[in-house]
Motif scaffolding. Structure first.
Motif, mmCIF file in Angstrom:
data_model
loop_
_atom_site.group_PDB
_atom_site.id
_atom_site.type_symbol
_atom_site.label_atom_id
_atom_site.label_comp_id
_atom_site.label_asym_id
_atom_site.label_seq_id
_atom_site.Cartn_x
_atom_site.Cartn_y
_atom_site.Cartn_z
ATOM 1 N N MET A 103 -6.007 10.756 -3.723
ATOM 2 C CA MET A 103 -6.301 9.887 -4.866
ATOM 3 C C MET A 103 -5.290 8.736 -4.943
ATOM 4 N N ALA A 104 -4.027 9.046 -4.672
ATOM 5 C CA ALA A 104 -2.985 8.013 -4.697
ATOM 6 C C ALA A 104 -3.234 6.968 -3.612
ATOM 7 N N GLY A 105 -3.639 7.417 -2.435
ATOM 8 C CA GLY A 105 -3.949 6.487 -1.353
ATOM 9 C C GLY A 105 -5.124 5.583 -1.695
ATOM 10 N N THR A 106 -6.167 6.158 -2.314
ATOM 11 C CA THR A 106 -7.341 5.377 -2.700
ATOM 12 C C THR A 106 -6.989 4.335 -3.749
ATOM 13 N N LEU A 107 -6.234 4.728 -4.761
ATOM 14 C CA LEU A 107 -5.810 3.787 -5.801
ATOM 15 C C LEU A 107 -4.900 2.695 -5.221
ATOM 16 N N GLY A 108 -4.029 3.087 -4.297
ATOM 17 C CA GLY A 108 -3.174 2.114 -3.634
ATOM 18 C C GLY A 108 -3.997 1.105 -2.842
ATOM 19 N N GLY A 109 -5.063 1.595 -2.186
ATOM 20 C CA GLY A 109 -5.946 0.709 -1.437
ATOM 21 C C GLY A 109 -6.652 -0.288 -2.337
ATOM 22 N N PHE A 110 -7.156 0.177 -3.481
ATOM 23 C CA PHE A 110 -7.802 -0.711 -4.448
ATOM 24 C C PHE A 110 -6.841 -1.804 -4.903
ATOM 25 N N THR A 111 -5.633 -1.405 -5.264
ATOM 26 C CA THR A 111 -4.668 -2.351 -5.825
ATOM 27 C C THR A 111 -4.269 -3.411 -4.817
ATOM 28 N N THR A 112 -3.930 -3.001 -3.608
ATOM 29 C CA THR A 112 -3.494 -3.974 -2.603
ATOM 30 C C THR A 112 -4.636 -4.891 -2.160
ATOM 31 N N THR A 113 -5.857 -4.378 -2.148
ATOM 32 C CA THR A 113 -7.009 -5.203 -1.782
ATOM 33 C C THR A 113 -7.216 -6.328 -2.789
ATOM 34 N N LEU A 114 -7.115 -6.005 -4.062
ATOM 35 C CA LEU A 114 -7.270 -7.022 -5.107
ATOM 36 C C LEU A 114 -6.203 -8.105 -4.986
ATOM 37 N N ILE A 115 -4.997 -7.713 -4.589
ATOM 38 C CA ILE A 115 -3.887 -8.664 -4.502
ATOM 39 C C ILE A 115 -3.993 -9.549 -3.261
ATOM 40 N N THR A 116 -4.406 -8.960 -2.137
ATOM 41 C CA THR A 116 -4.302 -9.664 -0.842
ATOM 42 C C THR A 116 -5.624 -10.181 -0.299
ATOM 43 N N ASN A 117 -6.723 -10.068 -1.021
ATOM 44 C CA ASN A 117 -8.037 -10.458 -0.493
ATOM 45 C C ASN A 117 -8.093 -11.903 0.022
ATOM 46 N N PRO A 118 -7.577 -12.904 -0.718
ATOM 47 C CA PRO A 118 -7.640 -14.280 -0.192
ATOM 48 C C PRO A 118 -6.936 -14.444 1.153
ATOM 49 N N LEU A 119 -5.811 -13.758 1.339
ATOM 50 C CA LEU A 119 -5.082 -13.847 2.605
ATOM 51 C C LEU A 119 -5.904 -13.282 3.753
ATOM 52 N N TRP A 150 0.829 -1.211 0.000
ATOM 53 C CA TRP A 150 0.000 0.000 0.000
ATOM 54 C C TRP A 150 0.862 1.259 0.000
ATOM 55 N N TRP A 151 1.862 1.320 0.849
ATOM 56 C CA TRP A 151 2.721 2.500 0.901
ATOM 57 C C TRP A 151 3.555 2.639 -0.370
ATOM 58 N N ALA A 152 4.007 1.505 -0.932
ATOM 59 C CA ALA A 152 4.778 1.566 -2.173
ATOM 60 C C ALA A 152 3.912 2.063 -3.328
ATOM 61 N N PHE A 153 2.671 1.531 -3.424
ATOM 62 C CA PHE A 153 1.753 1.984 -4.476
ATOM 63 C C PHE A 153 1.344 3.443 -4.254
ATOM 64 N N TYR A 154 1.257 3.837 -2.989
ATOM 65 C CA TYR A 154 0.929 5.233 -2.667
ATOM 66 C C TYR A 154 1.952 6.178 -3.290
ATOM 67 N N ASP A 155 3.227 5.880 -3.134
ATOM 68 C CA ASP A 155 4.275 6.701 -3.754
ATOM 69 C C ASP A 155 4.253 6.590 -5.269
ATOM 70 N N LEU A 156 4.033 5.374 -5.772
ATOM 71 C CA LEU A 156 4.004 5.155 -7.224
ATOM 72 C C LEU A 156 2.895 5.962 -7.884
ATOM 73 N N TYR A 157 1.691 5.881 -7.330
ATOM 74 C CA TYR A 157 0.557 6.609 -7.912
ATOM 75 C C TYR A 157 0.729 8.118 -7.767
#
Length: 317
Positions: free
Chosen positions: A230-246, A203-210
């Motif tokens: 906006m970067a935080g929201t997009l980062g949240g979406f991305t990490t949620t899609l990746i880690t949902n099963p866990l 999440w923090w890495a995507f936050y900086d990336l976005y």
């Protein structure tokens, strides 16, 4: 040591040594509590969707919201809230660890995204170690709904309406201790680390990336704080899609009292098959988007309010 000042006019990232900590910590705790008050119902809905078998009780996020409110009232959407507020303490340790690790890595000229990735993972490790016992208690409280008698009450807790929430909470804690001892309060600890450490780091890495991408495509007059939200929201979406099963495995392990992550995964796979990747996803995406936006709005605003005077003229809202 490198500096976060990218130009004489603009500080993109307010670093740890640029803030007055006597302002930052109390404002941070107030912000975290406020966000939890507003968005906690989404956590309850997400948890119930994750731990139910198939669509046993709820067909989706809206259906869960309406049924919980109909049968339990507004209080049903806040089950376990006061136990979960102890997470504010872990939040202080989380953000202190995050900022502290970033500060240390800055001395070694580490890349911004790498700093965020490593610091986010370390912060979650510290935070989860503190918060898991409260998480276990609050999740047991979340799933004890009046209408979900076919759902989860593995501890056999009495749901007599005459009992206070304190009595129910105390009963849950007593039963956990009687069944498993102190270890019971850390049930799912490894699963929590497996779910939240990668989630936090990414999440923090995507936050900086976005942030970098949004700054590159948006005009200069756009608010920097808006871009960060906006970067935080997009980062949240991305990490949620990746880690949902866990996250589903973690919730099942803590509430259903299953023996291991491997057994939990096999049971979940036999029940849900590929649906395990999307189970509770809609609620978690909404929760993640709202939390990410609100947390960054509060966090970055508080950092600006806590800035030391010598850097104040370099801050852009």
């Amino acid at each position: 040591m490198t500096t976060a000042v990218e130009s004489p006019q603009f500080i993109r990232t307010i670093e740890w040594d640029m803030m007055d900590k006597s302002k930052f910590f109390p404002l941070s705790m107030l912000s975290t509590f406020s966000v939890r008050c507003v968005l906690y119902p989404l956590t309850v809905i997400k948890t119930r969707l994750q731990v139910q078998r198939h669509d046993q009780m709820y067909k989706g996020m809206i259906d869960a919201w309406s049924k919980i409110y109909r049968y339990e009232g507004a209080s049903g959407l806040y089950r376990g809230f006061w136990v979960s507020t102890f997470q504010i303490v872990s939040g202080v340790f989380y953000i202190s660890t995050y900022e502290g690790v970033r500060h240390v890595l800055t001395r070694y000229d580490a890349d911004t995204r790498m700093k965020s990735l490593v610091a986010g993972g370390c912060a979650s490790l510290v935070g989860q170690t503190i918060v898991v016992p409260f998480d276990v208690l609050s999740q047991h409280l979340m799933v004890l709904g009046k209408e979900n008698k076919v759902m989860l009450n593995p501890l056999g807790i009495s749901l007599d309406p005459a009992r206070s929430r304190l009595q129910v909470t105390t009963d849950i804690a007593r039963q956990i201790y009687l069944h498993d001892g102190v270890r019971g309060f850390y049930r799912g600890y490894v699963a929590s680390l497996c779910a939240y450490v990668p989630n936090s780091a990414l999440w923090w890495a995507f936050y900086d990336l976005y942030q970098d991408h949004l700054h590159a495509v948006l005009p200069n007059w756009v608010s920097h704080l808006f871009i960060q939200c906006m970067a935080g929201t997009l980062g949240g979406f991305t990490t949620t899609l990746i880690t949902n099963p866990l996250d589903i495995i973690r919730a099942r392990l803590q509430v259903q009292r299953l023996g291991s992550m491997q057994r939990t995964f096999h049971i979940l796979w036999s029940e849900e098959r590929l649906r395990m990747f999307t189970k509770g996803l809609s609620a978690r995406l909404v929760q993640s988007a709202c939390f990410s936006f609100a947390i960054i709005l509060g966090y970055e605003t508080i950092k600006r309010m806590s800035i030391i005077e010598e850097y104040r003229d370099y801050i852009r809202w």
